[in-house]
Design a protein around this motif. Structure first.
Motif, PDB file in Angstrom:
ATOM      1  N   GLU A  53      37.190  -6.303  78.117  1.00  0.00           N
ATOM      2  CA  GLU A  53      36.877  -7.718  77.941  1.00  0.00           C
ATOM      3  C   GLU A  53      35.986  -7.908  76.722  1.00  0.00           C
ATOM      4  O   GLU A  53      35.106  -7.091  76.441  1.00  0.00           O
ATOM      5  CB  GLU A  53      36.149  -8.273  79.174  1.00  0.00           C
ATOM      6  N   THR A  55      33.911 -11.142  74.493  1.00  0.00           N
ATOM      7  CA  THR A  55      33.531 -12.531  74.261  1.00  0.00           C
ATOM      8  C   THR A  55      33.020 -12.637  72.838  1.00  0.00           C
ATOM      9  O   THR A  55      32.099 -11.907  72.451  1.00  0.00           O
ATOM     10  CB  THR A  55      32.438 -12.987  75.240  1.00  0.00           C
ATOM     11  N   ILE A  82      37.653 -14.069  75.234  1.00  0.00           N
ATOM     12  CA  ILE A  82      37.160 -15.441  75.201  1.00  0.00           C
ATOM     13  C   ILE A  82      36.493 -15.651  73.849  1.00  0.00           C
ATOM     14  O   ILE A  82      35.679 -14.834  73.409  1.00  0.00           O
ATOM     15  CB  ILE A  82      36.139 -15.708  76.324  1.00  0.00           C
ATOM     16  N   TYR A  84      34.322 -18.470  71.627  1.00  0.00           N
ATOM     17  CA  TYR A  84      33.585 -19.723  71.563  1.00  0.00           C
ATOM     18  C   TYR A  84      33.384 -20.092  70.091  1.00  0.00           C
ATOM     19  O   TYR A  84      32.788 -19.328  69.325  1.00  0.00           O
ATOM     20  CB  TYR A  84      32.235 -19.614  72.256  1.00  0.00           C
ATOM     21  N   PHE A 113      31.495 -23.999  73.544  1.00  0.00           N
ATOM     22  CA  PHE A 113      30.439 -23.347  74.316  1.00  0.00           C
ATOM     23  C   PHE A 113      29.578 -24.392  75.013  1.00  0.00           C
ATOM     24  O   PHE A 113      29.092 -25.341  74.385  1.00  0.00           O
ATOM     25  CB  PHE A 113      29.565 -22.489  73.396  1.00  0.00           C
ATOM     26  N   SER A 118      29.234 -21.823  80.419  1.00  0.00           N
ATOM     27  CA  SER A 118      30.237 -20.919  79.864  1.00  0.00           C
ATOM     28  C   SER A 118      29.956 -19.481  80.291  1.00  0.00           C
ATOM     29  O   SER A 118      28.816 -19.014  80.244  1.00  0.00           O
ATOM     30  CB  SER A 118      30.247 -21.006  78.332  1.00  0.00           C
ATOM     31  N   THR A 119      30.996 -18.779  80.722  1.00  0.00           N
ATOM     32  CA  THR A 119      30.850 -17.372  81.110  1.00  0.00           C
ATOM     33  C   THR A 119      30.901 -16.487  79.878  1.00  0.00           C
ATOM     34  O   THR A 119      31.551 -16.812  78.881  1.00  0.00           O
ATOM     35  CB  THR A 119      31.953 -16.961  82.091  1.00  0.00           C
ATOM     36  N   ILE A 120      30.218 -15.343  79.959  1.00  0.00           N
ATOM     37  CA  ILE A 120      30.154 -14.419  78.821  1.00  0.00           C
ATOM     38  C   ILE A 120      30.432 -13.010  79.329  1.00  0.00           C
ATOM     39  O   ILE A 120      29.530 -12.186  79.465  1.00  0.00           O
ATOM     40  CB  ILE A 120      28.775 -14.498  78.128  1.00  0.00           C
ATOM     41  N   VAL A 124      29.980  -8.529  73.915  1.00  0.00           N
ATOM     42  CA  VAL A 124      29.735  -9.790  73.228  1.00  0.00           C
ATOM     43  C   VAL A 124      29.679  -9.528  71.720  1.00  0.00           C
ATOM     44  O   VAL A 124      28.926  -8.671  71.260  1.00  0.00           O
ATOM     45  CB  VAL A 124      28.416 -10.432  73.695  1.00  0.00           C
TER      46      VAL A 124
END
Length: 487
Positions: A53, A55, A82, A84, A113, A118-120, A124
């Motif tokens: 995953e 972000t 994801i 933003y 965002f 918002s999920t993170i 990242v």
């Protein structure tokens, strides 16, 4: 003496190298962005091979384009991604806009965002600001930076952590605290001093296959990574390794001069003498009989000691009273190579004096007094501060702190070794004595300052790795310095 260094560059130099790659080598800017995205994704996969995953926070410039590029690669590799967007993607610069459209074509989408909602998940990627940041972070971006720093997963900064000024290492309001910074083309000087220590994490550099253009530029600074001293001849004797005279230890401060003197011994000086208050002269060498101690209550008491000295270290525990002023004035009048530290620097700030045969070793507070400014100005641009110290006072200026800087008027070096355990009394005294001991052995002032700063910090790092940072004492360092000097 052998020094191991790495080149550091200013943002202007990095931009010039990038322009040369585009104009002279014929490499399109979009291709450089593809290479940057590929380097980012490669380092992410190498460091976190089990991750699935990602972000990504994308800003308004080419740094955001790098973010869209790594997001596209992650989608193609099967990651859940994801993104933003903190700025309108359709208003991105041309190369970044192309990267955004390629990201969309790969099946990506951009979300707005929403702080607190918002999920993170996962790793990242901070692609908000690049090397061009020159003003405080706009309020609209602050919630995103706070959210990145609060995220559960590791944080990867693109080129520089957002909010960190790439030339100075100053935080522009707030900054991302990265676990890994993947920087491009060349290492940026701001990553290695001041507040950058709290932001950069591990730093890796990918030259995007244009390293040849950097070879034509003189680095803005050099990162010192190691030092090795030559072996001594078997026939060596103490007369070949100099005589250090240390002056200080006013009432209540005998420990400072004792620490500095032992460091001079452990550095390998042939002889070490201490001139101190009469009340201390019989105490300083009780546990270290190799030190030669002399009571000095009047300036004239220094005359024969100064005549024999190879180098003078003045300042540890010196104080600022009439005795201290008299000792300081007599030491400077002798015209010997000197290391000036602690209250020696505070006394120097009262007078206009410039010499080429001394090393000045201020911490930020002392530097502020020497430059008649405040510590915020020192921290706002440490490179400018150390240059100003050297230009005003001459010799070698060594500005202590996270990312210690050394400027000899010709070259600028940064020492990134060291740790927070060094934030305790007496550390600077040990450094001053160590530098004095190296000067006594025939090394130049610049060499002694560089080697002293590196060995001092490396010894502290070695001890912290073994015992932890908290409770690290200045007196712990001299034996470990000896070990490092002989490796």
């Amino acid at each position: 003496m052998q020094l191991s260094t790495a080149a550091l560059y200013s943002t202007a130099q990095i931009r010039a190298a990038e322009r040369q790659a585009i104009d002279r080598l014929g490499i399109p800017g979009r291709e450089l962005m593809r290479r940057a995205g590929a380097a980012l994704f490669r380092h992410i996969r190498q460091r976190w091979p089990e991750a699935g995953e990602l972000t990504v926070f994308c800003g308004a410039g080419n740094n955001g384009g790098d973010g869209y590029e790594v997001a596209r690669l992650a989608i193609e590799a099967g990651y859940r991604v994801i993104v933003y967007g903190l700025a309108d993607p359709e208003r991105l610069p041309a190369d970044a806009l192309s990267a955004y459209r390629d990201f969309l074509q790969a099946g990506g989408c951009v979300s707005g965002f929403e702080p607190g909602r918002s999920t993170i998940p996962g790793i990242v990627v901070d692609a908000l600001f690049g090397i061009g940041l020159s003003r405080p972070v706009a309020a609209a971006y602050l919630p995103a930076i706070a959210a990145i720093n609060a995220a559960a997963g590791p944080v990867v900064a693109v080129d520089v952590p957002s909010g960190l000024q790439a030339d100075t290492g100053c935080i522009m309001g707030d900054a991302v605290a990265a676990d890994l910074t993947v920087t491009f083309i060349g290492l940026k000087q701001g990553l290695f001093t001041g507040a950058a220590a709290d932001c950069r994490g591990e730093v890796v550099c990918d030259d995007l296959q244009i390293g040849e253009v950097l070879e034509e530029l003189d680095p803005a600074c050099r990162l010192l990574t190691g030092v090795a001293l030559p072996k001594r001849q078997r026939s060596a004797h103490k007369g070949q390794f100099g005589h250090v005279l240390l002056i200080g230890g006013n009432h209540g401060y005998s420990g400072a001069i004792r620490l500095a003197a032992e460091a001079a011994l452990r550095a390998g000086a042939g002889l070490v003498s201490v001139a101190t208050r009469a009340a201390h002269s019989g105490l300083v060498n009780i546990a270290r009989p190799e030190l030669m101690c002399r009571a000095a209550e009047q300036a004239g008491d220094l005359n024969d000691l100064l005549e024999k000295a190879t180098v003078v270290v003045i300042g540890p525990g010196l104080g600022r009273d009439a005795w201290a002023q008299a000792m300081f004035d007599r030491a400077l009048a002798a015209g010997k190579p000197s290391v000036v530290d602690a209250d020696g620097l505070n006394l120097l700030a009262r007078r206009n004096c410039r010499r080429d045969d001394w090393v000045l070793t201020p911490h930020p507070g002392e530097a502020a007094r020497l430059l008649n400014c405040d510590t915020r100005q020192i921290g706002g641009d440490r490179y400018a501060a150390v240059a100003a110290l050297q230009q005003r006072y001459g010799g070698v200026a060594l500005l202590k702190g996270a990312g210690t800087l050394i400027d000899d008027g010709f070259k600028n070096h940064v020492v990134v070794a060291g740790n927070p355990g060094m934030a305790s009394g007496g550390m600077g005294d040990v450094l001053a004595g160590l530098i004095g001991g190296l000067v006594a052995q025939g090394f130049t002032l610049g060499q002694a300052a560089l080697a002293g700063a590196q060995l001092h910090a490396a010894a502290a790092d070695s001890l912290a790795a073994e015992f932890g940072e908290r409770g690290l004492l200045a007196g712990d360092l001299p034996p470990r310095i000896r070990e490092l000097l002989n490796r």
